[in-house]
Design a protein around this motif. Structure first.
Motif, mmCIF file in Angstrom:
data_model
loop_
_atom_site.group_PDB
_atom_site.id
_atom_site.type_symbol
_atom_site.label_atom_id
_atom_site.label_comp_id
_atom_site.label_asym_id
_atom_site.label_seq_id
_atom_site.Cartn_x
_atom_site.Cartn_y
_atom_site.Cartn_z
ATOM 1 N N ALA A 69 -3.608 -6.355 -1.505
ATOM 2 C CA ALA A 69 -4.975 -6.230 -0.991
ATOM 3 C C ALA A 69 -5.261 -4.807 -0.528
ATOM 4 O O ALA A 69 -6.357 -4.285 -0.753
ATOM 5 C CB ALA A 69 -5.200 -7.224 0.150
ATOM 6 N N THR A 70 -4.280 -4.166 0.079
ATOM 7 C CA THR A 70 -4.447 -2.777 0.504
ATOM 8 C C THR A 70 -4.720 -1.880 -0.701
ATOM 9 O O THR A 70 -5.574 -0.993 -0.652
ATOM 10 C CB THR A 70 -3.208 -2.303 1.282
ATOM 11 O OG1 THR A 70 -3.077 -3.129 2.450
ATOM 12 C CG2 THR A 70 -3.330 -0.853 1.700
ATOM 13 N N ARG A 71 -4.004 -2.133 -1.812
ATOM 14 C CA ARG A 71 -4.249 -1.366 -3.043
ATOM 15 C C ARG A 71 -5.652 -1.635 -3.589
ATOM 16 O O ARG A 71 -6.328 -0.731 -4.068
ATOM 17 C CB ARG A 71 -3.210 -1.716 -4.105
ATOM 18 C CG ARG A 71 -1.926 -0.968 -3.928
ATOM 19 C CD ARG A 71 -1.034 -1.115 -5.165
ATOM 20 N NE ARG A 71 0.261 -1.565 -4.699
ATOM 21 C CZ ARG A 71 0.820 -2.728 -4.992
ATOM 22 N NH1 ARG A 71 0.258 -3.572 -5.801
ATOM 23 N NH2 ARG A 71 1.994 -3.035 -4.498
ATOM 24 N N LEU A 72 -6.081 -2.888 -3.529
ATOM 25 C CA LEU A 72 -7.418 -3.238 -4.020
ATOM 26 C C LEU A 72 -8.512 -2.598 -3.168
ATOM 27 O O LEU A 72 -9.552 -2.191 -3.690
ATOM 28 C CB LEU A 72 -7.592 -4.758 -4.065
ATOM 29 C CG LEU A 72 -6.704 -5.497 -5.060
ATOM 30 C CD1 LEU A 72 -6.838 -7.002 -4.873
ATOM 31 C CD2 LEU A 72 -7.027 -5.093 -6.487
ATOM 32 N N ILE A 73 -8.272 -2.495 -1.892
ATOM 33 C CA ILE A 73 -9.222 -1.820 -0.996
ATOM 34 C C ILE A 73 -9.275 -0.329 -1.339
ATOM 35 O O ILE A 73 -10.358 0.256 -1.439
ATOM 36 C CB ILE A 73 -8.844 -2.048 0.485
ATOM 37 C CG1 ILE A 73 -9.067 -3.526 0.847
ATOM 38 C CG2 ILE A 73 -9.635 -1.131 1.404
ATOM 39 C CD1 ILE A 73 -8.439 -3.946 2.159
#
Length: 138
Positions: A69-73
């Motif tokens: 999720a951090t990468r997607l953000i």
């Protein structure tokens, strides 16, 4: 007819592995990975659910999903908000929605190719039997 269940399990795993490899290749064209695209799919299909629920939906641990999720953000594909209590909830950005839609075209083609040797009725039967097997194991 005797069925070797180990052979059956291996054939299912081979088909899954083949699909995953083909999806990874196709999703590169839309600047995504299978894990990223599946997370976008899960977020879109389950609005407002917790990160824990999304991790389960995408077959990941909570920690792995948090990293993803951090990468997607960072790629500006999703936004994260505080939910109830300590829960975090995610939603797609317009860019994330676009990648999801592009990836869906790729996924449909890959899966269609995987089952092109089966008739429509055989595909329906395969789905029904797979769901029946899953009922015995959940």
């Amino acid at each position: 007819m005797d069925i070797n269940v180990l052979e059956l399990g291996r054939a299912i795993k081979q088909l899954q592995n083949l699909n995953h490899r083909r999806l990874e290749i196709g999703l590169r064209e839309v600047d995504s990975t299978l894990a990223q695209w599946d997370a976008l799919r899960a977020i879109d299909a389950n609005p407002g659910v917790s990160a824990h629920a999304l991790a389960e939906e995408t077959f990941q641990t909570d920690q792995s999903f948090g990293t993803l999720a951090t990468r997607l953000i960072a790629k500006e594909l999703v936004e994260r908000q505080q939910g109830m209590g300590r829960a975090l909830i995610y939603s797609l950005t317009p860019k994330g929605q676009h990648v999801l839609e592009q990836g869906l075209v790729v996924a449909e083609q890959v899966i269609d190719d995987s089952f092109k040797n089966l008739s429509d009725s055989e595909q329906a039967q395969f789905l029904a039997l797979t769901r029946k097997a899953l009922l015995n194991n959940t």
